[in-house]
Motif scaffolding. Sequence first.
Motif, PDB file in Angstrom:
ATOM      1  N   LEU A  52      11.257  -2.818 -13.371  1.00 52.14           N
ATOM      2  CA  LEU A  52       9.855  -2.583 -13.729  1.00 52.14           C
ATOM      3  C   LEU A  52       9.691  -2.422 -15.234  1.00 52.14           C
ATOM      4  O   LEU A  52       8.602  -2.573 -15.772  1.00 52.14           O
ATOM      5  CB  LEU A  52       9.329  -1.322 -13.016  1.00 52.14           C
ATOM      6  CG  LEU A  52       9.389  -1.370 -11.490  1.00 52.14           C
ATOM      7  CD1 LEU A  52       9.090  -0.005 -10.886  1.00 52.14           C
ATOM      8  CD2 LEU A  52       8.408  -2.399 -10.957  1.00 52.14           C
ATOM      9  N   LYS A  75      14.690  -6.033  -5.623  1.00 52.70           N
ATOM     10  CA  LYS A  75      13.725  -5.323  -4.774  1.00 52.70           C
ATOM     11  C   LYS A  75      13.910  -5.652  -3.298  1.00 52.70           C
ATOM     12  O   LYS A  75      13.501  -4.881  -2.434  1.00 52.70           O
ATOM     13  CB  LYS A  75      12.303  -5.663  -5.221  1.00 52.70           C
ATOM     14  CG  LYS A  75      11.924  -4.976  -6.530  1.00 52.70           C
ATOM     15  CD  LYS A  75      10.567  -5.432  -6.982  1.00 52.70           C
ATOM     16  CE  LYS A  75      10.227  -4.860  -8.338  1.00 52.70           C
ATOM     17  NZ  LYS A  75       8.915  -5.321  -8.803  1.00 52.70           N
ATOM     18  N   PRO A  82       8.837   6.107  -5.123  1.00 49.93           N
ATOM     19  CA  PRO A  82       8.627   6.658  -6.464  1.00 49.93           C
ATOM     20  C   PRO A  82       8.093   8.089  -6.431  1.00 49.93           C
ATOM     21  O   PRO A  82       7.606   8.546  -5.397  1.00 49.93           O
ATOM     22  CB  PRO A  82       7.576   5.732  -7.096  1.00 49.93           C
ATOM     23  CG  PRO A  82       7.202   4.745  -6.085  1.00 49.93           C
ATOM     24  CD  PRO A  82       7.822   5.113  -4.786  1.00 49.93           C
ATOM     25  N   GLN A  86       1.175   6.605  -5.673  1.00 58.59           N
ATOM     26  CA  GLN A  86      -0.021   5.791  -5.864  1.00 58.59           C
ATOM     27  C   GLN A  86      -0.056   4.734  -4.758  1.00 58.59           C
ATOM     28  O   GLN A  86       0.381   3.609  -4.943  1.00 58.59           O
ATOM     29  CB  GLN A  86      -0.022   5.159  -7.245  1.00 58.59           C
ATOM     30  CG  GLN A  86      -0.258   6.198  -8.325  1.00 58.59           C
ATOM     31  CD  GLN A  86      -0.187   5.631  -9.718  1.00 58.59           C
ATOM     32  OE1 GLN A  86      -0.138   4.429  -9.907  1.00 58.59           O
ATOM     33  NE2 GLN A  86      -0.195   6.497 -10.691  1.00 58.59           N
ATOM     34  N   LEU A  87      -0.571   5.192  -3.596  1.00 60.68           N
ATOM     35  CA  LEU A  87      -0.647   4.284  -2.447  1.00 60.68           C
ATOM     36  C   LEU A  87      -1.995   3.570  -2.468  1.00 60.68           C
ATOM     37  O   LEU A  87      -2.840   3.863  -3.298  1.00 60.68           O
ATOM     38  CB  LEU A  87      -0.524   5.105  -1.163  1.00 60.68           C
ATOM     39  CG  LEU A  87       0.830   5.763  -0.954  1.00 60.68           C
ATOM     40  CD1 LEU A  87       0.684   7.002  -0.109  1.00 60.68           C
ATOM     41  CD2 LEU A  87       1.780   4.804  -0.290  1.00 60.68           C
ATOM     42  N   TYR A  88      -2.184   2.633  -1.536  1.00 61.85           N
ATOM     43  CA  TYR A  88      -3.513   2.040  -1.372  1.00 61.85           C
ATOM     44  C   TYR A  88      -4.310   3.038  -0.548  1.00 61.85           C
ATOM     45  O   TYR A  88      -4.232   3.039   0.676  1.00 61.85           O
ATOM     46  CB  TYR A  88      -3.418   0.699  -0.661  1.00 61.85           C
ATOM     47  CG  TYR A  88      -2.715  -0.362  -1.457  1.00 61.85           C
ATOM     48  CD1 TYR A  88      -3.338  -0.928  -2.561  1.00 61.85           C
ATOM     49  CD2 TYR A  88      -1.453  -0.800  -1.130  1.00 61.85           C
ATOM     50  CE1 TYR A  88      -2.699  -1.899  -3.311  1.00 61.85           C
ATOM     51  CE2 TYR A  88      -0.808  -1.765  -1.869  1.00 61.85           C
ATOM     52  CZ  TYR A  88      -1.442  -2.306  -2.965  1.00 61.85           C
ATOM     53  OH  TYR A  88      -0.803  -3.260  -3.705  1.00 61.85           O
TER      54      TYR A  88
ATOM     55  N   GLN B 401      -4.700   0.738  -7.583  1.00 59.53           N
ATOM     56  CA  GLN B 401      -4.238   1.451  -6.387  1.00 59.53           C
ATOM     57  C   GLN B 401      -2.895   0.855  -6.006  1.00 59.53           C
ATOM     58  O   GLN B 401      -2.600  -0.287  -6.339  1.00 59.53           O
ATOM     59  CB  GLN B 401      -5.207   1.216  -5.227  1.00 59.53           C
ATOM     60  CG  GLN B 401      -6.493   1.984  -5.309  1.00 59.53           C
ATOM     61  CD  GLN B 401      -7.254   1.897  -3.996  1.00 59.53           C
ATOM     62  OE1 GLN B 401      -6.801   2.357  -2.969  1.00 59.53           O
ATOM     63  NE2 GLN B 401      -8.423   1.299  -4.051  1.00 59.53           N
ATOM     64  N   GLY B 402      -2.117   1.615  -5.310  1.00 60.69           N
ATOM     65  CA  GLY B 402      -0.902   1.059  -4.709  1.00 60.69           C
ATOM     66  C   GLY B 402       0.226   0.762  -5.663  1.00 60.69           C
ATOM     67  O   GLY B 402       1.123  -0.009  -5.344  1.00 60.69           O
ATOM     68  N   ALA B 403       0.180   1.380  -6.881  1.00 65.76           N
ATOM     69  CA  ALA B 403       1.245   1.108  -7.852  1.00 65.76           C
ATOM     70  C   ALA B 403       2.619   1.438  -7.272  1.00 65.76           C
ATOM     71  O   ALA B 403       3.594   0.731  -7.534  1.00 65.76           O
ATOM     72  CB  ALA B 403       0.997   1.895  -9.122  1.00 65.76           C
ATOM     73  N   SER B 404       2.694   2.508  -6.479  1.00 67.28           N
ATOM     74  CA  SER B 404       3.983   2.911  -5.905  1.00 67.28           C
ATOM     75  C   SER B 404       4.503   1.851  -4.958  1.00 67.28           C
ATOM     76  O   SER B 404       5.710   1.616  -4.874  1.00 67.28           O
ATOM     77  CB  SER B 404       3.840   4.210  -5.121  1.00 67.28           C
ATOM     78  OG  SER B 404       3.333   5.207  -5.928  1.00 67.28           O
ATOM     79  N   ILE B 405       3.597   1.231  -4.225  1.00 69.69           N
ATOM     80  CA  ILE B 405       4.012   0.216  -3.266  1.00 69.69           C
ATOM     81  C   ILE B 405       4.436  -1.050  -4.004  1.00 69.69           C
ATOM     82  O   ILE B 405       5.495  -1.622  -3.731  1.00 69.69           O
ATOM     83  CB  ILE B 405       2.837  -0.096  -2.299  1.00 69.69           C
ATOM     84  CG1 ILE B 405       2.446   1.147  -1.507  1.00 69.69           C
ATOM     85  CG2 ILE B 405       3.190  -1.242  -1.364  1.00 69.69           C
ATOM     86  CD1 ILE B 405       3.514   1.695  -0.617  1.00 69.69           C
ATOM     87  N   GLN B 406       3.621  -1.461  -4.953  1.00 73.23           N
ATOM     88  CA  GLN B 406       3.933  -2.700  -5.676  1.00 73.23           C
ATOM     89  C   GLN B 406       5.236  -2.593  -6.446  1.00 73.23           C
ATOM     90  O   GLN B 406       5.963  -3.570  -6.586  1.00 73.23           O
ATOM     91  CB  GLN B 406       2.800  -3.032  -6.634  1.00 73.23           C
ATOM     92  CG  GLN B 406       1.565  -3.466  -5.866  1.00 73.23           C
ATOM     93  CD  GLN B 406       0.485  -3.998  -6.762  1.00 73.23           C
ATOM     94  OE1 GLN B 406       0.762  -4.597  -7.774  1.00 73.23           O
ATOM     95  NE2 GLN B 406      -0.748  -3.755  -6.382  1.00 73.23           N
ATOM     96  N   ALA B 407       5.519  -1.371  -6.938  1.00 76.58           N
ATOM     97  CA  ALA B 407       6.746  -1.178  -7.720  1.00 76.58           C
ATOM     98  C   ALA B 407       7.987  -1.497  -6.882  1.00 76.58           C
ATOM     99  O   ALA B 407       8.998  -1.954  -7.405  1.00 76.58           O
ATOM    100  CB  ALA B 407       6.810   0.250  -8.231  1.00 76.58           C
ATOM    101  N   GLY B 408       7.904  -1.277  -5.584  1.00 74.75           N
ATOM    102  CA  GLY B 408       9.088  -1.461  -4.753  1.00 74.75           C
ATOM    103  C   GLY B 408       9.134  -2.785  -4.007  1.00 74.75           C
ATOM    104  O   GLY B 408      10.117  -3.073  -3.337  1.00 74.75           O
ATOM    105  N   LEU B 409       8.078  -3.574  -4.111  1.00 78.79           N
ATOM    106  CA  LEU B 409       8.032  -4.806  -3.318  1.00 78.79           C
ATOM    107  C   LEU B 409       8.484  -6.038  -4.094  1.00 78.79           C
ATOM    108  O   LEU B 409       8.173  -6.156  -5.284  1.00 78.79           O
ATOM    109  CB  LEU B 409       6.602  -5.048  -2.825  1.00 78.79           C
ATOM    110  CG  LEU B 409       6.146  -4.243  -1.612  1.00 78.79           C
ATOM    111  CD1 LEU B 409       4.722  -4.611  -1.255  1.00 78.79           C
ATOM    112  CD2 LEU B 409       7.050  -4.466  -0.425  1.00 78.79           C
ATOM    113  N   PRO B 410       9.170  -6.961  -3.412  1.00 80.13           N
ATOM    114  CA  PRO B 410       9.581  -8.187  -4.103  1.00 80.13           C
ATOM    115  C   PRO B 410       8.405  -9.161  -4.237  1.00 80.13           C
ATOM    116  O   PRO B 410       8.372 -10.198  -3.607  1.00 80.13           O
ATOM    117  CB  PRO B 410      10.675  -8.753  -3.186  1.00 80.13           C
ATOM    118  CG  PRO B 410      10.351  -8.232  -1.836  1.00 80.13           C
ATOM    119  CD  PRO B 410       9.655  -6.927  -2.019  1.00 80.13           C
ATOM    120  N   LEU B 411       7.430  -8.779  -5.034  1.00 76.73           N
ATOM    121  CA  LEU B 411       6.203  -9.571  -5.175  1.00 76.73           C
ATOM    122  C   LEU B 411       6.256 -10.379  -6.461  1.00 76.73           C
ATOM    123  O   LEU B 411       6.355  -9.802  -7.549  1.00 76.73           O
ATOM    124  CB  LEU B 411       5.010  -8.624  -5.281  1.00 76.73           C
ATOM    125  CG  LEU B 411       4.226  -8.307  -4.034  1.00 76.73           C
ATOM    126  CD1 LEU B 411       3.155  -7.287  -4.338  1.00 76.73           C
ATOM    127  CD2 LEU B 411       3.602  -9.558  -3.455  1.00 76.73           C
TER     128      LEU B 411
END
Lengths: 259, 548
Positions: A52, A75, A82, A86-88, B401-411
Amino acid sequence: MAAVSISNLTKSYGELVAVDDVTIEIRDGEIYGLLGPNGAGKTTTIKVLMGLLDPDSGSTKVFGIDSREDPIEVKKLVGYVPEEQQLYESLTPRELFDFIASVRELPEEKTNGRIKEMVKALDFGRYYDSMIVTLSQGNKQKTMLVAALLHRPKLLILDEPFSGLDVRTAKVMKDIVRIHTENGGSVLLSTHIMEIAEGLCDRVGIIDDGELVAVGTLDELRRKSQREGATLEKVFLALTEQEDEVEEGVDTLREALRD
Amino acid sequence: MNFSERWCLAGIIAREVSFQGYLEMNPTNIARVKENPDRIGRSLRRSSQIRAFMTGFIIIFLASITVATVGFDSSLVNPASRLAFGVSVFLGMSFVVVLFLNLTSSTGLFTSGVMRLPATLPLDRRDLENLSVLVFVRVFITPAILILTVFPILCLFVFGVLTALAALLACAATVVFSIGALVYIAKWFYVKSHMADDSRSSGAIRVLASLGLAAGMIFVFGIGGFLPQILDFIVSASANIPAEMLGFMAVFFPFSLGFLVSTATYAVSFQLPTILISLGASTLYSLFAIVSYKRTGRSLRALAGGGISTTKLRPIQEASVNITSPLRSMIRKDLKLASRNLGSAMVFAIPMFLLIMMYPMIHGWATNDGFVRSMTALVATEYANLFAGMAIISLMLFDTQGASIQAGLPLRSILTLRTKAAIAMVPYVASMVLIATICALYPLISPVVLLIPLVQIPCGYAIALAVGGGIYRAKGQGRAVSINIAFEPGMAFFAAAVASVIGVIPLVGYGLAMIVTGSHLVSIIVQALVLIPELLLIRSQIPRLLKD
């Protein structure tokens, strides 16, 4: 092959050197605790490991894959929880897991079986269709944990995972970490809670002011800090040279709270 | 606790109410508040000041224009009808202004946490209930006082004491109604936007509610430009309304109150049944207002018990996942986020903005020339291109929103960008169809003119990729990032500039071909021929700017 290998990592934000020449190796199947005070550089290290952030120098690898060169592959191998949740907030856990499983292209049948078991173990079924914004801190943390474990990651990275959890969930969480390693996985655990690091981690790395101060098992760290038989908390304060500072703070507080 | 202490404490809670409403309105703020609380604080103060200024300005403007039109424009029908309909328009508009300008602040009132702090203080339940009402008064005191003072005072100077008193009564009823409606709708919207069930109708209601609110806000902010025409139209139209119809209209709010004010001024200008109906209906509305006041009070007092909690324990659900392709899942996720947040839903209101802006322009040009020229369609299409740049920025707002999720996903960043581009096509296609529809309302210099916006549709994808890719490159060194227009106005200018340039290239092709050949058919073919390689070039080159 090492689960994680961080070599001579340095990362600065302007003038501030957040991580200074840190080298860490986490063995396959090991629970490694990364301890350090606030702002020590733990989260920055993890973020570079996850691809990141770009390092100023040095390298980070997960099972031999360079985080900078191929963060997507990294990943795929990692389940990451983390520190900041900061979830959706406008989605429900069901919608969130739909999204994650789809992005990770997981097989539906296997994933459903896995999710059912985790939801049951975490006593989370009642909240499965509630909007995340309405969940308690602990239930949000459970959501994050399930999200991180959906794809059976080889490496689990948990950044301060125990804050806000009730006794049952904390116990389940600790068991999950152990079960994960029993099944051949590895864990990098960043925490402030010394009892958890003491009870859970095979080895501990102590980071302070961006530098790795000490690495080893609890016994090795006791010897290094010359605090035989001491708790990890005492060892930690000794190694980060905070004992006097903490003592002084407590004295000041004692004065302030006196009638 | 005396009144001044309660007033002071209510001020602190009112600030929290505005803060909660502000966070509800814009998901970007939720993430940014921890990152830079001072900046959010400043932005919140600025937004409150702008809202207070806009409310004040709109109400004073409404009152002045109404009184000037009904008091001095003798070209419009008889004075009694003029006054009756003018007052009705003012009351109707005031209702709308209070409702839409304050809706976002009021949602903050219903979050469970607002009264949590005062509940820990040594206050009894009655004090807490009174405090809830005072908080509401502090949030809405400006528009209420302005409506209750400006219009009656102007009526006093122009029409006399009796009209002013009747106007005061009518304004008081309107203020109470609008606040009652505001509390009811804010509560409904808060519950709806925090509710998650699987029914499609619930999702549709949320989207329609968000779009309705967005349209209402656009209307309120655009009211200044249209008010004299609206007033002129309604007052002029009233000249042709038969007497029996006036009696029927007198039954309904706000006309009954308008007729009452007019009767107080001109006594017997209407037929007796109309006067009696307006008196009866006005009395009824005053009683309704009192009931509404009491119900609003009860709703507000209930806040003392902790607001509306949306946390409810549901029966244990079947835990499963519904897997689809990564791109579809990204689109599905973004659409869900958009439908559950007023600020995010604004992206789908973009064609409405365009309609409000373009219709008078196209109408003017078409009326002057006698038909719609290709230049009209080209200019309108270029405006839509500019709006498309803003749409893609609005879509990047979701990713806060969802920074925590995006940080961990292979996107991959390109997948994120393609998602935004796919969603941005919805308002873009709607905008282009809208332009073609407006043009079709007038005689055309050539039927090919209608095809200009329709042929341009694929350009929406090119614009979205170019703007999004450029922003990812500029702000995230190629990584997918989120954007907050409030904090990064430069990015909005960047998006508008890139969208305008990318969008104008095929249109320039049309224009040049028209100059050279004079044929609309050849020109539209050239527009398409320029567009295709442009799209292919952008599609192949933009991924090179990105980084995972």
